[in-house]
Design a protein around this motif. Structure first.
Motif, short mmCIF file in Angstrom:
data_model
loop_
_atom_site.label_atom_id
_atom_site.label_comp_id
_atom_site.label_asym_id
_atom_site.label_seq_id
_atom_site.Cartn_x
_atom_site.Cartn_y
_atom_site.Cartn_z
N TRP A 217 0.83 -1.20 0.00
CA TRP A 217 0.00 0.00 0.00
C TRP A 217 0.87 1.26 0.00
CZ3 TRP A 217 -5.24 1.29 0.03
CH2 TRP A 217 -5.59 2.53 0.55
N SER A 220 3.18 1.72 -3.26
CA SER A 220 2.49 2.00 -4.53
C SER A 220 1.83 3.37 -4.56
CB SER A 220 1.42 0.93 -4.78
OG SER A 220 0.38 1.03 -3.80
N THR A 224 -0.24 4.77 -7.96
CA THR A 224 -1.69 4.62 -7.86
C THR A 224 -2.38 5.98 -7.86
OG1 THR A 224 -1.57 4.50 -5.43
CG2 THR A 224 -1.59 2.41 -6.64
N LEU A 260 -7.97 4.61 -5.78
CA LEU A 260 -6.55 4.63 -6.11
C LEU A 260 -5.84 5.86 -5.55
CD1 LEU A 260 -6.68 3.38 -9.82
CD2 LEU A 260 -5.59 2.20 -7.91
#
Length: 347
Positions: A217, A220, A224, A260
């Motif tokens: 998490w 990224s 994202t 995202l």
């Protein structure tokens, strides 16, 4: 994110007051502030539920009920206050809308469960979606836990994931089944409980990934965020009239694109001194959401012709924020303090 969401809502309802003669401002396609609220709610509520599940390795009845009581003390007092206010204002013809045999449905959040109840208190559609989600999501986890003992033998982590998938896929399937060029997009697809719970579920999926895959998490977060921003921009800039897309996967793509953004936003650290207005706006955002339409209708009805549109716009913003702050400090905040007493904490 919450502050941006409420500003988008205010802009959507009042931008025509400051519009240029060619209508350029109100023609700008911006993300729907309600969609931001949905995804953010799913993420924040998801984190609470997943933390409870991780601590206990299940979701028993007492824990689930305690969660619901705390949610209801946060959301229902404001909702019912403004439901009564709207009924009174309509009775005195101060705002548009009409009361009929379907008015009691608003008291149990059935005004837009599977058919639109487009009579008054129009902003309540999104609150009905959230309240049904708050009730059904923990109930589904609890039910699956009970069935799991006899049939599935799933891990706790898998049970939660299965329930999240159910809430993502079922609304999408329902939208495909209902899809028709004859049905109004706003009333029958954007504003129904059965068609919109997946947007909240995408936020919950974000909470699931953050909880169980925290390292990925955080790593990224940059790509994202760029991908989410690009998707969100694309679906709002490039318009289409394809009714199947607009009634079905449009909502899914919107939910995914907003979700995202969460890894980046959840890693931001804001200096309190510089961001106090934003933080305060986010705190009173729920009250703003409920105050803004009655204020707008009364202002435009009573002051139209006596004030310019730009003066109406400024007055609308100032009065909305003033009354929202009053409600937050003297009504909403005391109830939240009651909620946080020991009786309502999970033991």
């Amino acid at each position: 994110m919450r502050a941006v969401a409420i500003l988008l809502v205010l802009f959507a309802h009042s931008s025509h007051l400051i519009d240029a003669p060619n209508g350029y401002i109100s023609s700008i396609n911006l993300p729907d502030g309600v969609d931001l609220f949905f995804v953010l709610s799913g993420y924040l509520i998801g984190k609470i539920i997943l933390d409870l599940v991780q601590d206990r390795q299940n979701l028993d009845f007492k824990t689930g009920l305690n969660f619901l009581i705390r949610r209801w003390l946060r959301t229902l007092p404001n909702y019912y206050l403004f439901l009564i206010i709207n009924i009174v204002l309509i009775s005195f013809s101060l705002i548009p809308g009409f009361l009929n045999q379907y008015t009691p449905a608003y008291f149990v959040f059935m005004q837009n469960f599977h058919i639109p109840g487009d009579f008054f208190f129009w902003e309540s559609w999104s609150l009905a979606v959230e309240e049904w989600f708050y009730l059904l999501f923990p109930l589904c986890i609890y039910t699956l836990y009970k069935l799991n003992k006899s049939f599935f033998k799933f891990t706790t982590k898998r049970i939660v994931f299965v329930v999240i998938l159910i809430f993502i896929l079922l609304p999408l399937m329902y939208r495909f089944l209902q899809s028709s060029p004859e049905l109004d997009w706003d009333l029958y697809f954007r504003k129904l409980v059965l068609t919109r719970m997946d947007t909240i579920a995408f936020g919950l999926l974000g909470a699931y990934i953050h909880t169980y895959y925290g390292e990925q998490w955080n790593k990224s977060k940059n790509w994202t965020f760029l991908l989410g921003l690009s998707l969100l921009t694309a679906i709002n800039v490039f318009e289409t009239t394809n009714y199947i897309y607009l009634q079905t996967v449009y909502f899914s793509i919107t939910g995914i694109s907003i979700a995202l953004l969460l890894p980046k936003l959840s890693n931001l650290t804001l200096k309190k001194a510089k961001f106090q207005p934003i933080q305060y706006l986010s705190k009173i955002s729920y009250s703003i959401y409920l105050v803004q339409l009655p204020v707008f209708h009364i202002l435009t009805h009573q002051a139209h012709g006596r004030l310019s549109d730009s003066e109406l716009f400024i007055l609308f913003i100032l009065i909305t924020i003033f009354f929202s702050a009053m409600i937050y400090h003297f009504y909403e905040k005391p109830i939240m303090k009651l909620r946080d007493r020991a009786f309502f904490t999970i033991t």
